[in-house]
Motif scaffolding. Structure first.
Motif, PDB file in Angstrom:
ATOM      1  N   GLN A   1      -4.366  15.279   7.308  1.00  0.00           N
ATOM      2  CA  GLN A   1      -4.112  14.827   8.667  1.00  0.00           C
ATOM      3  C   GLN A   1      -2.623  14.770   8.978  1.00  0.00           C
ATOM      4  O   GLN A   1      -2.224  14.854  10.135  1.00  0.00           O
ATOM      5  N   VAL A   2      -1.799  14.612   7.957  1.00  0.00           N
ATOM      6  CA  VAL A   2      -0.361  14.452   8.177  1.00  0.00           C
ATOM      7  C   VAL A   2       0.242  15.729   8.723  1.00  0.00           C
ATOM      8  O   VAL A   2       1.046  15.702   9.652  1.00  0.00           O
TER       9      VAL A   2
ATOM     10  N   LEU B   1      -1.824   6.616  14.628  1.00  0.00           N
ATOM     11  CA  LEU B   1      -2.512   7.382  13.599  1.00  0.00           C
ATOM     12  C   LEU B   1      -1.745   7.418  12.293  1.00  0.00           C
ATOM     13  O   LEU B   1      -2.319   7.290  11.208  1.00  0.00           O
ATOM     14  N   GLY B   2      -0.419   7.607  12.365  1.00  0.00           N
ATOM     15  CA  GLY B   2       0.384   7.708  11.156  1.00  0.00           C
ATOM     16  C   GLY B   2       0.267   6.478  10.282  1.00  0.00           C
ATOM     17  O   GLY B   2       0.106   6.580   9.059  1.00  0.00           O
TER      18      GLY B   2
ATOM     19  N   ARG C   1      -2.159   4.111  10.403  1.00  0.00           N
ATOM     20  CA  ARG C   1      -3.538   3.957   9.925  1.00  0.00           C
ATOM     21  C   ARG C   1      -3.797   4.888   8.742  1.00  0.00           C
ATOM     22  O   ARG C   1      -4.455   4.514   7.761  1.00  0.00           O
ATOM     23  N   ASN C   2      -3.291   6.093   8.837  1.00  0.00           N
ATOM     24  CA  ASN C   2      -3.410   7.039   7.732  1.00  0.00           C
ATOM     25  C   ASN C   2      -2.725   6.501   6.485  1.00  0.00           C
ATOM     26  O   ASN C   2      -3.266   6.553   5.376  1.00  0.00           O
TER      27      ASN C   2
ATOM     28  N   GLU D   1      -4.747   3.703   4.841  1.00  0.00           N
ATOM     29  CA  GLU D   1      -5.933   4.195   4.147  1.00  0.00           C
ATOM     30  C   GLU D   1      -5.557   4.900   2.848  1.00  0.00           C
ATOM     31  O   GLU D   1      -6.250   4.759   1.830  1.00  0.00           O
ATOM     32  N   ARG D   2      -4.486   5.662   2.847  1.00  0.00           N
ATOM     33  CA  ARG D   2      -4.077   6.379   1.630  1.00  0.00           C
ATOM     34  C   ARG D   2      -3.666   5.393   0.537  1.00  0.00           C
ATOM     35  O   ARG D   2      -4.029   5.560  -0.629  1.00  0.00           O
TER      36      ARG D   2
ATOM     37  N   HIS E   1      -0.480  16.598  12.532  1.00  0.00           N
ATOM     38  CA  HIS E   1       0.107  15.547  13.351  1.00  0.00           C
ATOM     39  C   HIS E   1       1.620  15.685  13.409  1.00  0.00           C
ATOM     40  O   HIS E   1       2.234  15.629  14.471  1.00  0.00           O
TER      41      HIS E   1
ATOM     42  N   ARG F   1      -8.243  14.531   2.341  1.00  0.00           N
ATOM     43  CA  ARG F   1      -8.512  14.566   3.775  1.00  0.00           C
ATOM     44  C   ARG F   1      -7.439  13.826   4.555  1.00  0.00           C
ATOM     45  O   ARG F   1      -6.967  14.293   5.603  1.00  0.00           O
ATOM     46  N   LEU F   2      -7.053  12.656   4.036  1.00  0.00           N
ATOM     47  CA  LEU F   2      -6.014  11.890   4.726  1.00  0.00           C
ATOM     48  C   LEU F   2      -4.676  12.624   4.714  1.00  0.00           C
ATOM     49  O   LEU F   2      -3.933  12.601   5.692  1.00  0.00           O
TER      50      LEU F   2
ATOM     51  N   ARG G   1     -11.083  11.954  -0.428  1.00  0.00           N
ATOM     52  CA  ARG G   1     -10.625  11.154   0.708  1.00  0.00           C
ATOM     53  C   ARG G   1      -9.113  11.243   0.858  1.00  0.00           C
ATOM     54  O   ARG G   1      -8.595  11.381   1.968  1.00  0.00           O
TER      55      ARG G   1
END
Length: 355
Positions: free
Chosen positions: A170-171, A317-318, A320-321, A324-325, A174, A166-167, A163
């Motif tokens: 995303q960085v 998004l940044g 929220r990412n 979660e991390r 973006h 994956r997170l 996870r």
């Protein structure tokens, strides 16, 4: 003793010795009251039994382990065969040891007749065998539960790592796409400047790719990525539009955090807020240690009031990412606070300082 793990051999021998001594002390009292004169005899009788029982108990434990999960009729049939064998080996081994010691001492020893031994010792052996089976089953079930718990923990750790990966992935796109969009704005106005920005971006991307391979690194290494990014943005907007301050305590630089954790929030602070302010915007990145915890703050303030509130109160998004991390890495031990701060916005992070 090969059925017993090496680390348990000495404790097991100590347990058998204690049991033998307790039984011998009890038998010694009855022996003396009956007029016995060789005080070593009760110790021989009890220790010969305990020694053989101790060895047979390991075999019972192995048998119970092999039968786990088998149908009950098959287990009962196996125990029906093993119980007489257990009793026979116990009687033969116990009296064999006694006869050997008495023979070495030059003394005679006459045990009871075989039928009497089978009845007397067989009853006690049945109780011992059933007790060993129950204890052994409990041990095997506890070990199986522990193994399942360890496997579950391992699976959870692997899932958390997947996870996090994956997170983290995303960085990169973006950040890349937004930066390229910023650079494209000046490509037709100043080609040399755009070329210089692209070269700086290429260097920064090489560093971020290397950082992604490590999953986590120190605050010092994170700031080494944030600083060139802010320099790139200053070159994009100009020093009259963007002022940068990085304030990090020496004690905070060695704390570890997920790689590229701050890059997206800093990017958002620049990309959104410089565009929303007409005048100069100051971006501050601070790191400090308070109460043994790492406190990070990213804030931006403009010279003029903000014309409108951000469309996403969570920071997009940044942010929220980022949440979660941190949740995947530290759970409830990490906190994230984001909101208005005067003429700008502020992001405050607090997490354990792990060096």
């Amino acid at each position: 003793m090969s059925l017993l793990p090496r680390r348990w051999r000495l404790p097991y021998l100590a347990l058998l010795t204690v049991i033998g001594l307790l039984l011998s002390a009890s038998a010694l009292q009855a022996y003396r009251l009956s007029g016995g004169r060789r005080l070593w005899e009760p110790f021989l009788w009890e220790f010969s039994s305990v020694a053989v029982i101790g060895a047979l108990a390991l075999g019972v434990h192995a048998l119970v382990g092999r039968l786990l999960g088998r149908p009950w009729p098959r287990q009962l049939a196996a125990h029906a065969v093993a119980l007489p064998l257990f009793s026979g080996l116990h009687i033969a081994g116990m009296f064999g040891l006694r006869l050997a010691v008495y023979g070495l001492a030059g003394l005679g020893y006459q045990p009871d007749d075989v039928p009497t031994l089978l009845v007397y010792e067989g009853g006690k052996d049945a109780v011992s065998y059933i007790s060993f089976c129950l204890i052994s089953r409990g041990i095997w079930m506890a070990q199986a539960a522990s193994a399942r718990a360890q496997e579950l923990d391992r699976a959870r750790r692997e899932l958390a790592e997947v996870r996090l990966a994956r997170l983290a992935d995303q960085v990169q796109p973006h950040f890349l796409f937004n930066t390229l969009n910023l650079i494209s704005a000046v490509m037709y106005e100043d080609v040399a400047r755009a070329d210089r920005l692209l070269c700086q971006l290429a260097d920064l991307l090489r560093q971020t790719l290397a950082a992604q391979q490590r999953a986590e690194h120190t605050v010092r290494e994170e700031l080494a990525l944030v600083q060139p990014f802010l320099a790139l943005m200053q070159a994009r907007f100009g020093p009259e539009r963007l002022v940068v301050h990085i304030d990090a305590e020496a004690a905070a630089l060695d704390c570890r955090l997920p790689a590229l954790l701050l890059l997206a929030p800093v990017e958002n602070a620049v990309k959104h807020d410089v565009a929303r302010h007409r005048g100069c915007v100051t971006v501050v990145v601070a790191a400090a240690i308070e109460g043994g915890r790492l406190r990070l703050r990213i804030s931006n303030h403009g010279d003029t009031p903000v014309p409108e509130a951000p469309t996403d109160p969570d920071g997009g998004l940044g942010l929220r990412n980022l949440r979660e991390r941190l949740a995947a890495r530290h759970g409830s031990a990490a906190t994230v606070n984001f909101g208005p701060d005067g003429a700008g916005m502020s992001l405050a992070l607090e997490l354990p300082c792990v060096c």
